[in-house]
Design a protein around this motif. Structure first.
Motif, PDB file in Angstrom:
ATOM      1  N   UNK A   1      -3.823  -5.529  -3.506  1.00 32.35           N
ATOM      2  CA  UNK A   1      -3.971  -5.291  -2.074  1.00 32.35           C
ATOM      3  C   UNK A   1      -4.656  -6.471  -1.396  1.00 32.35           C
ATOM      4  N   UNK A   2      -5.678  -7.016  -2.041  1.00 34.42           N
ATOM      5  CA  UNK A   2      -6.382  -8.175  -1.476  1.00 34.42           C
ATOM      6  C   UNK A   2      -5.438  -9.373  -1.366  1.00 34.42           C
ATOM      7  N   UNK A   3      -4.611  -9.568  -2.389  1.00 31.01           N
ATOM      8  CA  UNK A   3      -3.659 -10.682  -2.368  1.00 31.01           C
ATOM      9  C   UNK A   3      -2.723 -10.560  -1.186  1.00 31.01           C
ATOM     10  N   UNK A   4      -2.145  -9.382  -0.973  1.00 30.74           N
ATOM     11  CA  UNK A   4      -1.189  -9.229   0.113  1.00 30.74           C
ATOM     12  C   UNK A   4      -1.871  -9.131   1.483  1.00 30.74           C
ATOM     13  N   UNK A   5      -3.115  -8.667   1.522  1.00 27.27           N
ATOM     14  CA  UNK A   5      -3.873  -8.694   2.781  1.00 27.27           C
ATOM     15  C   UNK A   5      -4.117 -10.121   3.251  1.00 27.27           C
ATOM     16  N   UNK A   6      -4.201 -11.049   2.297  1.00 26.10           N
ATOM     17  CA  UNK A   6      -4.561 -12.431   2.607  1.00 26.10           C
ATOM     18  C   UNK A   6      -3.459 -13.410   2.206  1.00 26.10           C
ATOM     19  N   UNK A   7      -2.222 -12.965   2.239  1.00 25.71           N
ATOM     20  CA  UNK A   7      -1.128 -13.801   1.744  1.00 25.71           C
ATOM     21  C   UNK A   7      -1.045 -15.099   2.536  1.00 25.71           C
ATOM     22  N   UNK A   8      -0.898 -16.229   1.826  1.00 24.69           N
ATOM     23  CA  UNK A   8      -1.088 -17.534   2.438  1.00 24.69           C
ATOM     24  C   UNK A   8       0.127 -18.450   2.435  1.00 24.69           C
ATOM     25  N   UNK A   9       1.216 -18.079   1.795  1.00 20.51           N
ATOM     26  CA  UNK A   9       2.366 -18.977   1.704  1.00 20.51           C
ATOM     27  C   UNK A   9       3.319 -18.681   2.860  1.00 20.51           C
ATOM     28  N   UNK A  10       3.516 -19.646   3.738  1.00 21.47           N
ATOM     29  CA  UNK A  10       4.336 -19.465   4.933  1.00 21.47           C
ATOM     30  C   UNK A  10       5.758 -19.952   4.656  1.00 21.47           C
ATOM     31  N   UNK A  11       6.698 -19.034   4.642  1.00 21.42           N
ATOM     32  CA  UNK A  11       8.074 -19.409   4.300  1.00 21.42           C
ATOM     33  C   UNK A  11       8.678 -20.358   5.325  1.00 21.42           C
ATOM     34  N   UNK A  12       8.132 -20.396   6.539  1.00 22.35           N
ATOM     35  CA  UNK A  12       8.678 -21.284   7.566  1.00 22.35           C
ATOM     36  C   UNK A  12       8.413 -22.755   7.258  1.00 22.35           C
TER      37      UNK A  12
ATOM     38  N   UNK B   1       0.823  -1.216   0.000  1.00 24.10           N
ATOM     39  CA  UNK B   1       0.000   0.000   0.000  1.00 24.10           C
ATOM     40  C   UNK B   1       0.860   1.270   0.000  1.00 24.10           C
ATOM     41  N   UNK B   2       1.906   1.279   0.808  1.00 20.03           N
ATOM     42  CA  UNK B   2       2.709   2.496   0.967  1.00 20.03           C
ATOM     43  C   UNK B   2       3.596   2.794  -0.233  1.00 20.03           C
ATOM     44  N   UNK B   3       3.951   1.758  -1.003  1.00 20.39           N
ATOM     45  CA  UNK B   3       4.907   1.957  -2.093  1.00 20.39           C
ATOM     46  C   UNK B   3       4.290   1.851  -3.483  1.00 20.39           C
ATOM     47  N   UNK B   4       3.007   1.573  -3.553  1.00 17.57           N
ATOM     48  CA  UNK B   4       2.359   1.341  -4.849  1.00 17.57           C
ATOM     49  C   UNK B   4       2.523   2.543  -5.784  1.00 17.57           C
ATOM     50  N   UNK B   5       2.175   3.730  -5.333  1.00 15.79           N
ATOM     51  CA  UNK B   5       2.205   4.910  -6.206  1.00 15.79           C
ATOM     52  C   UNK B   5       3.626   5.271  -6.626  1.00 15.79           C
TER      53      UNK B   5
ATOM     54  N   UNK C   1      -6.528  -3.170 -10.613  1.00 20.28           N
ATOM     55  CA  UNK C   1      -5.228  -3.801 -10.381  1.00 20.28           C
ATOM     56  C   UNK C   1      -4.753  -3.529  -8.957  1.00 20.28           C
ATOM     57  N   UNK C   2      -4.843  -2.280  -8.532  1.00 23.47           N
ATOM     58  CA  UNK C   2      -4.395  -1.920  -7.185  1.00 23.47           C
ATOM     59  C   UNK C   2      -5.163  -2.732  -6.126  1.00 23.47           C
ATOM     60  N   UNK C   3      -6.483  -2.796  -6.292  1.00 23.19           N
ATOM     61  CA  UNK C   3      -7.328  -3.482  -5.314  1.00 23.19           C
ATOM     62  C   UNK C   3      -7.065  -4.980  -5.290  1.00 23.19           C
ATOM     63  N   UNK C   4      -6.900  -5.575  -6.464  1.00 25.46           N
ATOM     64  CA  UNK C   4      -6.618  -7.011  -6.511  1.00 25.46           C
ATOM     65  C   UNK C   4      -5.285  -7.340  -5.847  1.00 25.46           C
TER      66      UNK C   4
END
Length: 258
Positions: free
Chosen positions: A96-107, A72-76, A91-94
């Motif tokens: 944002x939704x992806x990163x709001x709900x990011x599901x892949x756990x690197x651990x 969100x802070x770096x998009x523009x 595009x922006x909203x899609x």
């Protein structure tokens, strides 16, 4: 034989350069033979920014809970211009939704590679590959090649609710991935068990198993197309897709046929 032999013999080919030739041979000439300066566009900026966010997460520079705010802070600052169809906010909203709900756990994974360039040769042809991410599942020991895609090969009919999948586009993506599995397997000694395309705007994954026949087919496509490039003296233009020519082609400012 081609008058451009010296140049084309010394190009380090990639999926991008070879697919450019398939899309428009004149565009290939402007880009890789004439070396015209390239220009970005909204879509390339958006893709690069999405890749940057995910790379920072897997490199440990961001935690999962920081991804949404960073996006969100770096998009523009990172994404410029306006898509011709006027869908910038979509595009922006899609994203944002992806990163709001990011599901892949690197651990859950051992990180084998992220955004690393592999330079190699096939039959004395110089080639380069740049896989987005290679993970080993801690639970299974299987290695997975991940690739981030901001394209949207899925569409839903608003009247029937039926989904249509652009299988031709997805097939092209997998051709690219099997070139990467060859580079990883042969030159990095990392055999790949599965390939996952992560479609960020659709917030979904598509996964297939690695198979040797698909890898062989991808390498054959690459070598056959490079042979065509080396024999080409004409490099004819293809302006059958005005949207691509006028908005996506990176050398569009130098093309008299767009």
């Amino acid at each position: 034989m081609s008058e451009y032999d010296f140049i084309v013999d010394n190009i380090r080919y990639s999926y991008s350069s070879v697919s450019t030739y398939e899309t428009c041979r004149y565009g290939f000439k402007l880009t890789y033979i004439d070396a015209c300066p390239r220009i970005d566009n909204f879509y390339s900026d958006y893709g690069k920014f999405t890749h940057e966010c995910l790379e920072k997460y897997f490199m440990g520079e961001l935690d999962s809970f920081e991804l949404s705010e960073y996006y969100r802070d770096n998009y523009d600052f990172m994404v410029h211009g306006e898509p011709p169809v006027g869908s910038a906010e979509v595009y922006r909203t899609q994203g944002q939704y992806f990163f709001d709900n990011y599901f892949l756990n690197r651990d859950d994974y051992e990180i084998l590679a992220t955004e690393s360039t592999i330079a190699f040769d096939i039959d004395e042809v110089l080639v380069t590959a740049r896989p987005d991410l290679v993970l080993k599942e801690k639970a299974t020991g299987k290695s997975v090649l991940y690739d981030y895609k901001t394209a949207m090969p899925f569409s839903v009919n608003k009247y029937t609710g039926k989904e249509t999948v652009d299988n031709k586009k997805i097939s092209g993506f997998y051709k690219q991935m099997f070139l990467y599995t060859y580079a990883l397997r042969v030159h990095e000694k990392i055999p790949i068990d599965k390939i996952t395309l992560l479609f960020t705007r659709a917030n979904r994954e598509v996964t297939i198993d690695w198979t040797p026949i698909k890898e062989i087919e991808a390498i054959q496509w690459l070598t056959d197309t490079i042979k065509l490039i080396k024999d080409d003296n004409v490099f004819p233009y293809n302006n059958s897709n005005p949207f691509f020519c006028n908005n996506l082609c990176s050398v569009r400012n130098f093309c008299e046929y767009r």
